[in-house]
Design a protein around this motif. Structure first.
Motif, PDB file in Angstrom:
ATOM      1  N   PHE A 108      13.384  16.005  -5.064  1.00  0.00           N
ATOM      2  CA  PHE A 108      13.442  14.876  -5.393  1.00  0.00           C
ATOM      3  C   PHE A 108      11.914  14.128  -5.889  1.00  0.00           C
ATOM      4  O   PHE A 108      10.708  14.740  -5.461  1.00  0.00           O
ATOM      5  N   THR A 109      11.709  13.190  -6.629  1.00  0.00           N
ATOM      6  CA  THR A 109      10.928  12.393  -7.033  1.00  0.00           C
ATOM      7  C   THR A 109      10.244  10.959  -6.414  1.00  0.00           C
ATOM      8  O   THR A 109      11.152  10.162  -6.910  1.00  0.00           O
ATOM      9  N   ILE A 110       9.893  10.321  -5.716  1.00  0.00           N
ATOM     10  CA  ILE A 110       9.260   9.312  -5.383  1.00  0.00           C
ATOM     11  C   ILE A 110       8.880   8.479  -6.629  1.00  0.00           C
ATOM     12  O   ILE A 110       7.871   9.566  -6.806  1.00  0.00           O
ATOM     13  N   SER A 111       8.701   7.597  -7.133  1.00  0.00           N
ATOM     14  CA  SER A 111       7.775   7.017  -8.422  1.00  0.00           C
ATOM     15  C   SER A 111       7.515   5.541  -7.510  1.00  0.00           C
ATOM     16  O   SER A 111       7.860   4.408  -6.524  1.00  0.00           O
ATOM     17  N   ARG A 112       6.721   4.379  -7.871  1.00  0.00           N
ATOM     18  CA  ARG A 112       6.374   3.108  -7.431  1.00  0.00           C
ATOM     19  C   ARG A 112       6.007   2.118  -9.153  1.00  0.00           C
ATOM     20  O   ARG A 112       5.327   2.949 -10.109  1.00  0.00           O
ATOM     21  N   ASP A 113       6.459   1.343  -8.799  1.00  0.00           N
ATOM     22  CA  ASP A 113       5.826  -0.014 -10.282  1.00  0.00           C
ATOM     23  C   ASP A 113       5.222  -0.251  -9.664  1.00  0.00           C
ATOM     24  O   ASP A 113       5.856  -2.022  -9.238  1.00  0.00           O
ATOM     25  N   ILE A 130       1.544  -2.720   3.988  1.00  0.00           N
ATOM     26  CA  ILE A 130       0.567  -4.503   3.635  1.00  0.00           C
ATOM     27  C   ILE A 130      -0.335  -3.919   4.660  1.00  0.00           C
ATOM     28  O   ILE A 130      -0.481  -4.481   5.610  1.00  0.00           O
ATOM     29  N   LYS A 131      -1.933  -3.929   4.110  1.00  0.00           N
ATOM     30  CA  LYS A 131      -3.135  -4.476   4.453  1.00  0.00           C
ATOM     31  C   LYS A 131      -3.414  -5.800   3.918  1.00  0.00           C
ATOM     32  O   LYS A 131      -3.624  -6.129   2.690  1.00  0.00           O
ATOM     33  N   ARG A 132      -3.974  -6.633   5.084  1.00  0.00           N
ATOM     34  CA  ARG A 132      -4.416  -7.788   5.604  1.00  0.00           C
ATOM     35  C   ARG A 132      -5.426  -7.682   6.093  1.00  0.00           C
ATOM     36  O   ARG A 132      -4.974  -7.628   7.460  1.00  0.00           O
ATOM     37  N   ASP A 143       0.852  -0.893  -0.221  1.00  0.00           N
ATOM     38  CA  ASP A 143      -0.777   0.206  -0.285  1.00  0.00           C
ATOM     39  C   ASP A 143       1.032   1.086   0.016  1.00  0.00           C
ATOM     40  O   ASP A 143       1.436   2.050  -0.841  1.00  0.00           O
ATOM     41  N   THR A 144       0.989   2.467   1.162  1.00  0.00           N
ATOM     42  CA  THR A 144       1.295   3.166   1.464  1.00  0.00           C
ATOM     43  C   THR A 144       3.598   2.847   1.659  1.00  0.00           C
ATOM     44  O   THR A 144       3.348   1.649   1.730  1.00  0.00           O
ATOM     45  N   ALA A 163       9.950  10.817   1.883  1.00  0.00           N
ATOM     46  CA  ALA A 163       9.156  11.054   0.239  1.00  0.00           C
ATOM     47  C   ALA A 163       8.084  10.518   1.273  1.00  0.00           C
ATOM     48  O   ALA A 163       8.558   8.608   1.723  1.00  0.00           O
ATOM     49  N   ALA A 164       6.598  10.137  -0.068  1.00  0.00           N
ATOM     50  CA  ALA A 164       5.869   9.202   0.706  1.00  0.00           C
ATOM     51  C   ALA A 164       4.835   8.908  -0.919  1.00  0.00           C
ATOM     52  O   ALA A 164       4.571   9.872  -1.552  1.00  0.00           O
ATOM     53  N   ILE A 165       4.345   7.674  -0.889  1.00  0.00           N
ATOM     54  CA  ILE A 165       3.607   7.323  -2.684  1.00  0.00           C
ATOM     55  C   ILE A 165       2.454   6.418  -1.792  1.00  0.00           C
ATOM     56  O   ILE A 165       2.484   5.851  -1.155  1.00  0.00           O
ATOM     57  N   THR A 166       1.262   6.828  -2.290  1.00  0.00           N
ATOM     58  CA  THR A 166      -0.442   5.934  -2.428  1.00  0.00           C
ATOM     59  C   THR A 166      -0.058   4.986  -2.935  1.00  0.00           C
ATOM     60  O   THR A 166       0.403   4.667  -4.040  1.00  0.00           O
ATOM     61  N   SER A 167      -0.907   4.088  -2.701  1.00  0.00           N
ATOM     62  CA  SER A 167      -1.133   2.665  -3.985  1.00  0.00           C
ATOM     63  C   SER A 167      -2.344   3.214  -4.672  1.00  0.00           C
ATOM     64  O   SER A 167      -1.635   2.051  -5.799  1.00  0.00           O
ATOM     65  N   GLY A 168      -2.845   4.383  -4.653  1.00  0.00           N
ATOM     66  CA  GLY A 168      -3.563   4.576  -6.084  1.00  0.00           C
ATOM     67  C   GLY A 168      -2.381   6.360  -6.866  1.00  0.00           C
ATOM     68  O   GLY A 168      -2.776   6.683  -7.647  1.00  0.00           O
TER      69      GLY A 168
END
Length: 119
Positions: A67-72, A99-101, A32-33, A49-54
């Protein structure tokens, strides 16, 4: 079990760039985040820095515009592109994911990667 492996740290001159990666593996579908923190000697851990699941991102004032945070999500990897680096950016950079479970939220940390900005 979830394992986070960071890479990309090193020594760079002021004004230079580095790209950090944090790859999650193990019992994970998607995290998730995600966050990048840093800790310099003698200083408290700082959220960088932080990045959400969206894909929404947020930054500490000290790194905004640099700085730039990103995700794949296909690779379960989060990145931190660091430009215009300054000596005060020197620190150990740590990746953290949530991680949400079901109703529970799990937290995982990487081992950290050293970033040194010096001429």
């Amino acid at each position: 079990q979830v394992r986070l492996v960071e890479s990309g740290g090193g020594l760079v001159q002021p004004g230079g760039s580095l790209r950090l990666s944090c790859a999650a593996s193990g019992s994970i579908f998607r995290f998730d985040t995600a966050h990048w923190y840093r800790q310099a000697p003698g200083k408290e851990r700082e959220l960088v820095a932080a990045i959400t699941s969206g894909g929404r991102s947020d930054y500490a004032d000290s790194v905004k515009g640099r700085f730039t945070i990103s995700r794949d999500n296909t690779k379960n990897t989060v990145y931190l592109q660091m430009n215009s680096l300054k000596p005060e950016d020197t620190a150990v950079y740590l990746c953290h994911v949530e991680i949400k479970r079901g109703q529970l939220l799990y937290h995982y940390w990487g081992q950290g990667t050293q970033v040194t900005v010096s001429s």
